[in-house]
Motif scaffolding. Structure first.
Motif, short mmCIF file in Angstrom:
data_model
loop_
_atom_site.label_atom_id
_atom_site.label_comp_id
_atom_site.label_asym_id
_atom_site.label_seq_id
_atom_site.Cartn_x
_atom_site.Cartn_y
_atom_site.Cartn_z
N ASP A 30 -17.38 -9.88 2.95
CA ASP A 30 -16.36 -10.59 2.16
C ASP A 30 -15.36 -9.61 1.57
N ARG A 31 -15.86 -8.54 0.97
CA ARG A 31 -14.96 -7.56 0.35
C ARG A 31 -14.10 -6.87 1.40
N GLN A 32 -14.66 -6.62 2.56
CA GLN A 32 -13.88 -6.05 3.65
C GLN A 32 -12.73 -6.99 4.02
N PHE A 77 -11.45 -9.38 2.14
CA PHE A 77 -10.51 -9.50 1.01
C PHE A 77 -9.55 -8.31 0.97
N SER A 78 -10.09 -7.11 1.15
CA SER A 78 -9.25 -5.92 1.11
C SER A 78 -8.19 -5.97 2.22
N SER A 79 -8.62 -6.35 3.42
CA SER A 79 -7.68 -6.46 4.53
C SER A 79 -6.61 -7.50 4.26
N TYR A 80 -7.04 -8.65 3.76
CA TYR A 80 -6.08 -9.73 3.47
C TYR A 80 -5.03 -9.28 2.47
N HIS A 81 -5.47 -8.71 1.36
CA HIS A 81 -4.52 -8.31 0.31
C HIS A 81 -3.59 -7.19 0.80
N PHE A 82 -4.13 -6.27 1.59
CA PHE A 82 -3.29 -5.19 2.13
C PHE A 82 -2.20 -5.76 3.03
N TYR A 83 -2.58 -6.63 3.95
CA TYR A 83 -1.59 -7.17 4.88
C TYR A 83 -0.59 -8.08 4.18
N HIS A 122 12.05 -8.24 -8.69
CA HIS A 122 11.01 -8.26 -9.72
C HIS A 122 9.86 -9.19 -9.31
N VAL A 123 10.19 -10.33 -8.73
CA VAL A 123 9.15 -11.25 -8.25
C VAL A 123 8.34 -10.58 -7.14
N PHE A 124 9.04 -9.95 -6.22
CA PHE A 124 8.38 -9.24 -5.12
C PHE A 124 7.42 -8.18 -5.64
N MET A 125 7.83 -7.40 -6.64
CA MET A 125 6.98 -6.33 -7.14
C MET A 125 5.73 -6.86 -7.84
N VAL A 126 5.84 -7.99 -8.52
CA VAL A 126 4.65 -8.59 -9.13
C VAL A 126 3.66 -9.01 -8.04
N ARG A 127 4.17 -9.68 -7.03
CA ARG A 127 3.30 -10.18 -5.97
C ARG A 127 2.71 -9.04 -5.15
N ALA A 128 3.56 -8.10 -4.76
CA ALA A 128 3.08 -6.97 -3.97
C ALA A 128 2.14 -6.09 -4.78
N GLY A 129 2.43 -5.93 -6.07
CA GLY A 129 1.55 -5.15 -6.93
C GLY A 129 0.19 -5.78 -7.07
N ALA A 130 0.17 -7.11 -7.21
CA ALA A 130 -1.10 -7.82 -7.34
C ALA A 130 -1.94 -7.66 -6.07
N HIS A 131 -1.32 -7.82 -4.92
CA HIS A 131 -2.05 -7.66 -3.67
C HIS A 131 -2.49 -6.22 -3.44
N SER A 132 -1.65 -5.27 -3.80
CA SER A 132 -2.00 -3.86 -3.63
C SER A 132 -3.24 -3.50 -4.43
N LEU A 133 -3.25 -3.88 -5.70
CA LEU A 133 -4.38 -3.55 -6.56
C LEU A 133 -5.64 -4.29 -6.11
N ALA A 134 -5.49 -5.54 -5.70
CA ALA A 134 -6.65 -6.30 -5.22
C ALA A 134 -7.24 -5.66 -3.97
N ALA A 135 -6.37 -5.15 -3.08
CA ALA A 135 -6.86 -4.47 -1.88
C ALA A 135 -7.64 -3.22 -2.25
N VAL A 136 -7.12 -2.44 -3.19
CA VAL A 136 -7.80 -1.23 -3.65
C VAL A 136 -9.15 -1.57 -4.27
N GLN A 137 -9.17 -2.55 -5.14
CA GLN A 137 -10.41 -2.84 -5.87
C GLN A 137 -11.48 -3.46 -4.98
N SER A 138 -11.08 -4.26 -3.99
CA SER A 138 -12.08 -4.79 -3.06
C SER A 138 -12.68 -3.68 -2.22
N LEU A 139 -11.85 -2.75 -1.75
CA LEU A 139 -12.38 -1.63 -0.97
C LEU A 139 -13.28 -0.75 -1.82
#
Length: 239
Positions: free
Chosen positions: A34-36, A38-44, A80-97
């Motif tokens: 699952d974490r694998q 999730f990390s892939s999903y958020h990264f992509y 600004h909207v893009f950075m919030v969304r991309a930042g959220a996915h970036s951090l989620a990818a890091v934390q799942s990995l």
């Protein structure tokens, strides 16, 4: 690389330690997958958002600074909207990995029956290093100890772990949209993890792809290798 036969793992764990251990092993092993995912999903998703923003708002721009100019307020709001969304996915990818090694350690801990031993750990203490120490005490599974320790030894692991822990416990390490003005990079714009300092150590800004991709590949290769080693140990224990 030979795939890890999880069905064989579950059969062997049940044979050696019983159905309850097989259930515990299965739950943690499933969570690794699952974490694998999730990390892939958020990264992509972070990469997709970057491409979409550049295509829509920067297609004819010479520099990203143009979206901050007078008259470009709509593009600036979109940024600004893009950075919030991309930042959220970036951090989620890091934390799942970052979560995978300790979850995987739980799977090994239960598959090797270490929770049934006199030296069993408190649930809150089950982690890579503590499980590796347990395995060294059990002759049947001692060969797994060094391999398990290695899962947190990659060249980028400390940076990845620092981003995850800093963002979890102190302050979010923010994403940044970096534009290369040197002409040295193959890509003009990249999504980056910003520079920060933790425990008196400085971590430089790094492209999200550079931070995640090598560690993702290394960790998953290590998981498969240890999974095969585990099955070999279980086969010996079952005879």
């Amino acid at each position: 690389m030979t795939p890890w036969d999880l069905n064989e793992t579950y059969r062997l764990v049940q044979s050696v330690f019983g159905r309850d251990q097989e259930i515990l092993t299965r739950e943690s092993a499933r969570s690794v997958a699952d974490r694998q995912a999730f990390s892939s999903y958020h990264f992509y998703e972070a990469m997709r958002l970057s491409r979409a923003f550049e295509r829509k708002h920067l297609g004819d721009a010479r520099t990203i600074l143009e979206i901050h100019a007078q008259g470009a307020e709509k593009k600036e709001r979109a940024f600004h909207v893009f950075m919030v969304r991309a930042g959220a996915h970036s951090l989620a990818a890091v934390q799942s990995l970052h979560a995978i090694p300790d979850i995987f350690a739980h799977a090994i801990y239960y598959a090797a029956g270490q929770n049934l031993q006199p030296y069993a750990l408190d649930d809150s203490k089950v982690a890579v290093q503590s499980v590796a120490s347990c395995l060294k005490k059990d002759g049947r599974f001692a060969p797994l100890s060094a391999s398990l320790k290695s899962i947190q030894s990659g060249s980028g692991w400390q940076h990845l772990a620092a981003v995850s822990n800093m963002s979890k416990h102190r302050n979010v390490v923010r994403a940044a949209y970096n534009e290369d003005w040197t002409g040295m990079r193959p890509t003009l714009r990249e999504l980056h993890v910003s520079a920060f300092m933790r425990n008196e150590k400085s971590y430089s800004a790094v492209a999200l792809t550079e931070l995640l991709e090598p560690e993702y590949e290394r960790i998953m290769r290590t998981v498969i290798t240890i999974g095969n080693e585990l099955n070999a140990c279980l086969r010996s224990a079952a005879t």
